[in-house]
Design an enzyme around this catalytic site. Structure first.
Site, PDB file in Angstrom:
ATOM      1  N   ASN A  11       0.873  -1.167   0.000  1.00 45.93           N
ATOM      2  CA  ASN A  11       0.000   0.000   0.000  1.00 45.93           C
ATOM      3  C   ASN A  11       0.911   1.218   0.000  1.00 45.93           C
ATOM      4  OD1 ASN A  11      -1.759   2.066   0.547  1.00 45.93           O
ATOM      5  ND2 ASN A  11      -2.765   1.064   2.275  1.00 45.93           N
ATOM      6  N   ARG A 101      -2.547  -1.774  -3.572  1.00 43.72           N
ATOM      7  CA  ARG A 101      -3.678  -0.862  -3.485  1.00 43.72           C
ATOM      8  C   ARG A 101      -3.511   0.189  -4.588  1.00 43.72           C
ATOM      9  NH1 ARG A 101      -4.732   3.902   0.859  1.00 43.72           N
ATOM     10  NH2 ARG A 101      -6.762   4.511   0.063  1.00 43.72           N
ATOM     11  N   HIS A 193     -11.746   4.790  -0.845  1.00 42.08           N
ATOM     12  CA  HIS A 193     -11.688   4.005   0.409  1.00 42.08           C
ATOM     13  C   HIS A 193     -12.473   2.706   0.283  1.00 42.08           C
ATOM     14  CE1 HIS A 193     -10.911   8.080   2.499  1.00 42.08           C
ATOM     15  NE2 HIS A 193      -9.765   7.435   2.375  1.00 42.08           N
ATOM     16  N   ARG A 253      -6.730  18.126   2.785  1.00 40.27           N
ATOM     17  CA  ARG A 253      -7.675  18.431   1.695  1.00 40.27           C
ATOM     18  C   ARG A 253      -8.937  19.062   2.279  1.00 40.27           C
ATOM     19  NH1 ARG A 253      -7.839  12.374  -0.417  1.00 40.27           N
ATOM     20  NH2 ARG A 253      -6.398  12.003   1.297  1.00 40.27           N
ATOM     21  N   GLU A 391      -7.575  -3.208   5.205  1.00 41.03           N
ATOM     22  CA  GLU A 391      -7.521  -3.189   3.742  1.00 41.03           C
ATOM     23  C   GLU A 391      -6.568  -4.250   3.198  1.00 41.03           C
ATOM     24  OE1 GLU A 391      -6.626   0.733   4.689  1.00 41.03           O
ATOM     25  OE2 GLU A 391      -7.901   1.620   3.148  1.00 41.03           O
TER      26      GLU A 391
END
Ligand code: AMP
Length: 407
Positions: A11, A101, A193, A253, A391
């Protein structure tokens, strides 16, 4: 791939490379719908890129190891270093595939895919849609090909997409109010996500029973943040859009923003597109609001009023997105907090759920402080939970399935 082979999961983020190794036999023996995800044989991460890279990992059960990586300043060199270290592990010698990922799969990739040159080029074309993440994801794939290409000959690289889980959203929730000419060019809401939401959705029935099949809102609150409304454990509406800029306030962000601000920056302030992009991806959100940090732990520990205001805005906007998602679902039976902030911060969970009291949500203060797993009172109209996401195990399982399907 034999049961004693392994899957390496990578990842690659902007400043870190998280990795995990899974035994194929362990994946085969596990149930994806069980409450606990399959355990990795080995986990670690390289962090502090590009300036002060270091490797933290558990090469054996016993001792955690941390070492500074001198001369490592980008993902390619970090991964070369990692492959070299893993080379000394007997498990790594048996790696049969690498799962990556990848943030943006665009309209084309709704499933994990074994990567070849043509697919790498197609993923490259998505870089403008995820400039903070996609280049690093692809650097990981290239480094994997380079390091392993000459090895067993067929160590496949598999891309697993954060957008893929959201392909079940109806057009009502993916369509922007823009002319057809724009929509025909793939300008639509995708959502991100997805690997995290898949991890929660797969295990939720075993964790929460029948209620899991109802109207569930998952709040993935990490450095990136979004919410996703599930119906029958499938994505129905999510807060991120064509890019990962939309929705909640994030570490750096801004989340949803009046698009007129971007026009003002480009015209009146004469910013370049690159400057605007940097402002939106790297200088805004909690960092821009506080002027201190993008890190919630740091802000919670600060007495500066700018830190407090930044966190208030974060929680207000998260609650608003949860309420908006409840509109899309026609109500909410369960709210699940996950990721770094969602799993670990009672204060942030409390500040969000307090704002949802009008929907009947009520937290049990001591359960919330203790981290749950069940956080709500018996009287709460909404069951509130904290569930750790995983994940990496989703990527490992998907990688094994993709490799088997391709051979
Ligand atoms: P992630 O992107 O999922 O790794 O989450 C990173 C975010 O989680 C950062 O803002 C961290 O400050 C935050 N975080 C991690 N642990 C805690 C904690 N114990 N309390 C508050 N925030 C935390």
């Amino acid at each position: 791939m034999t049961p004693d082979a392994s899957i390496l999961v990578l990842n690659c983020g902007s400043s870190s490379v998280k990795f995990a190794v899974y035994e194929v036999g362990a994946i085969e023996a596990s149930d994806p719908s069980a409450a606990q995800p399959v355990q990795a044989a080995l986990r670690g991460q390289i962090s502090g890129l590009p300036a002060s890279a270091r490797l933290d990992w558990h090469p054996s059960e016993a001792v955690p190891v941390r070492e500074a990586l001198s001369g490592v300043s980008d993902h390619a060199s970090a991964l070369a270093w990692l492959f070299d270290r893993l080379d000394h592990s007997p498990r790594y010698r048996a790696v049969g595939a690498v799962g990556h990922r990848v943030v943006h799969g665009g309209e084309r990739f709704a499933e994990p895919v074994v990567v070849d040159e043509a697919i790498l080029a197609a993923l490259e074309a998505q870089v403008p849609l995820a400039p903070l993440h996609q280049p690093h994801n692809l650097a990981g794939i290239r480094a994997g090909c380079q390091a392993l290409g000459s090895r067993a000959g067929d160590v496949k690289q598999v891309a697993c997409f954060d957008t893929a889980f959201h392909t079940t959203q109806p057009a009502l929730h993916t369509t922007f109010a823009l002319p057809l000419s724009m929509r025909e060019r793939g300008v639509r809401r995708y959502g991100f996500h997805g690997l995290s939401y898949q991890s929660i959705a797969e295990r939720l029935r075993a964790i929460a029973g029948e209620r899991a099949e109802g109207r569930v809102i998952v709040a993935h609150l990490g450095n990136g943040a979004s919410v996703c409304g599930l119906r029958a454990r499938r994505s129905h509406r999510t807060s991120m859009g064509m890019t990962a800029l939309d929705g909640l306030v994030m570490g750096s962000r801004p989340g949803s923003l009046d698009i007129g601000v971007a026009l003002f920056a480009l015209s009146t302030l004469a910013m370049s597109v690159e400057q605007l992009s940097h402002l939106l991806y790297n200088e805004s959100g909690l960092l821009g609001l506080s002027g201190i940090s993008n890190d919630v732990r740091t802000l919670l520990g600060s007495i500066d009023p700018r830190a407090a205001l930044a966190l208030e805005i974060f929680c207000e906007r998260a609650a608003q997105e949860i309420a908006a998602t409840a509109v899309a679902l026609g109500g909410c039976d369960m709210l699940v907090f996950t990721a770094g902030i969602g799993e670990n911060s009672p204060a942030i969970r409390e500040a969000i759920v307090r704002r949802l009291a009008f929907m009947g949500a009520a937290l049990d203060a001591s359960a919330n402080s203790a981290g749950g797993p069940l956080l709500s009172t018996p009287q709460s109209a909404i069951e509130v939970r904290a569930i750790p996401t995983d994940e990496e195990s989703v990527i490992a399982r998907s990688t094994l399935a993709a490799v088997r399907a391709a051979s």
